[in-house]
Design a protein around this motif. Sequence first.
Motif, PDB file in Angstrom:
ATOM      1  N   GLU A 248       0.865  -1.175   0.000  1.00 32.37           N
ATOM      2  CA  GLU A 248       0.000   0.000   0.000  1.00 32.37           C
ATOM      3  C   GLU A 248       0.900   1.222   0.000  1.00 32.37           C
ATOM      4  OE1 GLU A 248      -2.225  -0.591   3.632  1.00 32.37           O
ATOM      5  OE2 GLU A 248      -3.689  -1.852   2.589  1.00 32.37           O
TER       6      GLU A 248
ATOM      7  N   ILE B  38       1.127   4.994   1.169  1.00 34.15           N
ATOM      8  CA  ILE B  38       0.457   5.937   2.068  1.00 34.15           C
ATOM      9  C   ILE B  38       1.068   7.323   1.891  1.00 34.15           C
ATOM     10  CG2 ILE B  38      -0.017   6.512   4.495  1.00 34.15           C
ATOM     11  CD1 ILE B  38      -0.353   3.481   4.912  1.00 34.15           C
TER      12      ILE B  38
ATOM     13  N   PHE C 196       1.176   7.680  12.144  1.00 35.20           N
ATOM     14  CA  PHE C 196       2.349   8.562  12.035  1.00 35.20           C
ATOM     15  C   PHE C 196       2.515   9.368  13.332  1.00 35.20           C
ATOM     16  CE2 PHE C 196       4.544  12.462  10.901  1.00 35.20           C
ATOM     17  CZ  PHE C 196       5.482  12.090   9.948  1.00 35.20           C
TER      18      PHE C 196
ATOM     19  N   ASP D 261      -0.273  -5.504   8.112  1.00 31.81           N
ATOM     20  CA  ASP D 261       0.226  -4.479   7.167  1.00 31.81           C
ATOM     21  C   ASP D 261       1.447  -3.710   7.686  1.00 31.81           C
ATOM     22  OD1 ASP D 261      -1.927  -5.205   5.597  1.00 31.81           O
ATOM     23  OD2 ASP D 261      -3.097  -3.402   5.985  1.00 31.81           O
TER      24      ASP D 261
ATOM     25  N   PHE E  59      -3.912   9.504   2.976  1.00 34.48           N
ATOM     26  CA  PHE E  59      -4.698   8.481   2.269  1.00 34.48           C
ATOM     27  C   PHE E  59      -3.806   7.330   1.846  1.00 34.48           C
ATOM     28  CE2 PHE E  59      -3.346   9.598  -2.077  1.00 34.48           C
ATOM     29  CZ  PHE E  59      -2.909  10.909  -1.905  1.00 34.48           C
ATOM     30  N   LYS E  60      -4.482   6.265   1.425  1.00 33.02           N
ATOM     31  CA  LYS E  60      -3.797   5.036   1.005  1.00 33.02           C
ATOM     32  C   LYS E  60      -4.166   4.727  -0.455  1.00 33.02           C
ATOM     33  CE  LYS E  60      -5.859   1.358   1.225  1.00 33.02           C
ATOM     34  NZ  LYS E  60      -6.560   0.499   0.237  1.00 33.02           N
TER      35      LYS E  60
ATOM     36  N   SER F  57     -10.494   5.010   3.190  1.00 33.37           N
ATOM     37  CA  SER F  57      -9.060   4.914   2.883  1.00 33.37           C
ATOM     38  C   SER F  57      -8.345   6.265   2.965  1.00 33.37           C
ATOM     39  CB  SER F  57      -8.859   4.308   1.492  1.00 33.37           C
ATOM     40  OG  SER F  57      -9.405   5.163   0.507  1.00 33.37           O
TER      41      SER F  57
ATOM     42  N   ARG G 235      -8.103  10.267   5.190  1.00 33.78           N
ATOM     43  CA  ARG G 235      -8.568  11.123   6.293  1.00 33.78           C
ATOM     44  C   ARG G 235      -8.988  12.451   5.696  1.00 33.78           C
ATOM     45  NH1 ARG G 235      -4.646   8.308   9.596  1.00 33.78           N
ATOM     46  NH2 ARG G 235      -5.848   7.265  11.222  1.00 33.78           N
TER      47      ARG G 235
HETATM   48  N1  UDP Z   1      -5.205   3.229   5.440  1.00 31.27           N
HETATM   49  C1  UDP Z   1      -6.000   2.355   4.709  1.00 31.27           C
HETATM   50  N2  UDP Z   1      -5.802   1.015   4.837  1.00 31.27           N
HETATM   51  C2  UDP Z   1      -4.861   0.493   5.646  1.00 31.27           C
HETATM   52  C3  UDP Z   1      -4.043   1.378   6.400  1.00 31.27           C
HETATM   53  C4  UDP Z   1      -4.248   2.733   6.274  1.00 31.27           C
HETATM   54  O1  UDP Z   1      -6.858   2.783   3.942  1.00 31.27           O
HETATM   55  O2  UDP Z   1      -4.728  -0.740   5.706  1.00 31.27           O
HETATM   56  C5  UDP Z   1      -5.396   4.696   5.306  1.00 31.27           C
HETATM   57  C6  UDP Z   1      -6.037   5.315   6.541  1.00 31.27           C
HETATM   58  O3  UDP Z   1      -7.439   5.376   6.391  1.00 31.27           O
HETATM   59  C7  UDP Z   1      -5.434   6.700   6.565  1.00 31.27           C
HETATM   60  C8  UDP Z   1      -4.044   6.508   5.934  1.00 31.27           C
HETATM   61  O4  UDP Z   1      -4.120   5.301   5.192  1.00 31.27           O
HETATM   62  O5  UDP Z   1      -6.175   7.591   5.744  1.00 31.27           O
HETATM   63  C9  UDP Z   1      -2.928   6.440   6.934  1.00 31.27           C
HETATM   64  O6  UDP Z   1      -3.239   5.471   7.916  1.00 31.27           O
HETATM   65  P1  UDP Z   1      -2.325   5.263   9.212  1.00 31.27           P
HETATM   66  O7  UDP Z   1      -1.018   4.728   8.807  1.00 31.27           O
HETATM   67  O8  UDP Z   1      -2.298   6.535   9.979  1.00 31.27           O
HETATM   68  O9  UDP Z   1      -3.012   4.100   9.998  1.00 31.27           O
HETATM   69  P2  UDP Z   1      -4.186   4.055  11.031  1.00 31.27           P
HETATM   70  O10 UDP Z   1      -4.070   5.202  11.950  1.00 31.27           O
HETATM   71  O11 UDP Z   1      -5.403   4.087  10.179  1.00 31.27           O
HETATM   72  O12 UDP Z   1      -3.949   2.742  11.691  1.00 31.27           O
END
Ligand code: UDP
Length: 239
Positions: A94, A96, A105, A133, A180-181, A201, A203
């Motif tokens: 993925e 990000i 983060f 992941d 976003f992802k 997917s 924020r």
């Molecule tokens: N995200 C996603 N699928 C995943 C992991 C993350 O769509 O398996 C998206 C999540 O919705 C956010 C962005 O990627 O918009 C960053 O996610 P983050 O790494 O901060 O992880 P989280 O806080 O969602 O565990």
Amino acid sequence: MVGNTVMDEVLYEGKSKIIFKGPDDDSYILRYKDTATAFNGEKKEELGGKGKLNAEISNIIYAYLSEKGVETHLLKVIDDVTALIKKAEIVMVEVIVRNVAAGSFSKKYGVPEGTELKNTTTEFSLKSDELGDPMINDSQITALGIATREELDYMTKQALKINELMCELFAKAGIRLVDFKLEFGRCGGKLILCDEISPDSCRFWDTETNEKLDKDRFRRDLGNVLGGYRDVLERLKNA
Ligand code: UDP
């Protein structure tokens, strides 16, 4: 059966989508589900109408990106939860993209949520439910043969381009694109954009109030999850 499209062979069922065999060898049928999941499936709920909202939001974003020259998997919208997509071999990472610190983060690096980043960041995580992941770096990805150096460079470049385009679109909708992802797939010797782009997917925060309009409402029990998604859709339609 949807219209004259037969959907009788499920090829893959994920947490929020089902992929059916397509009408020919070059396509699949993608069906959005109402299931909401978080924390790698630990939290799970049916949210009636989520599939329809995500499908419509994703279709609007995909049409916009395609108009701007981004190659995507979307061939045709079949109905409000179903689309015909190009058959592609998903790259098992993925991508990000982050403009503002939030989520993992903020937690990992001890940065308050909402901190504007001096530059956009990109990172990869391995697509593996089993392993949760995990974040993975470029040399680890190439070492494991998951993607080539060229593919990683292309995905990063495309992700940054998509970020710029989406930031423009969402600014018009009064929404801050926090992070976003993205996923990419191999198709006809090229990498194309795959999977949904939706409040599941991404924020999305209200530009003025920073109100969360995305899946964090579900993850963090903030209530009225679909109200946020509906708001994103309405604003996008008027952008
Ligand atoms: N995200 C996603 N699928 C995943 C992991 C993350 O769509 O398996 C998206 C999540 O919705 C956010 C962005 O990627 O918009 C960053 O996610 P983050 O790494 O901060 O992880 P989280 O806080 O969602 O565990």
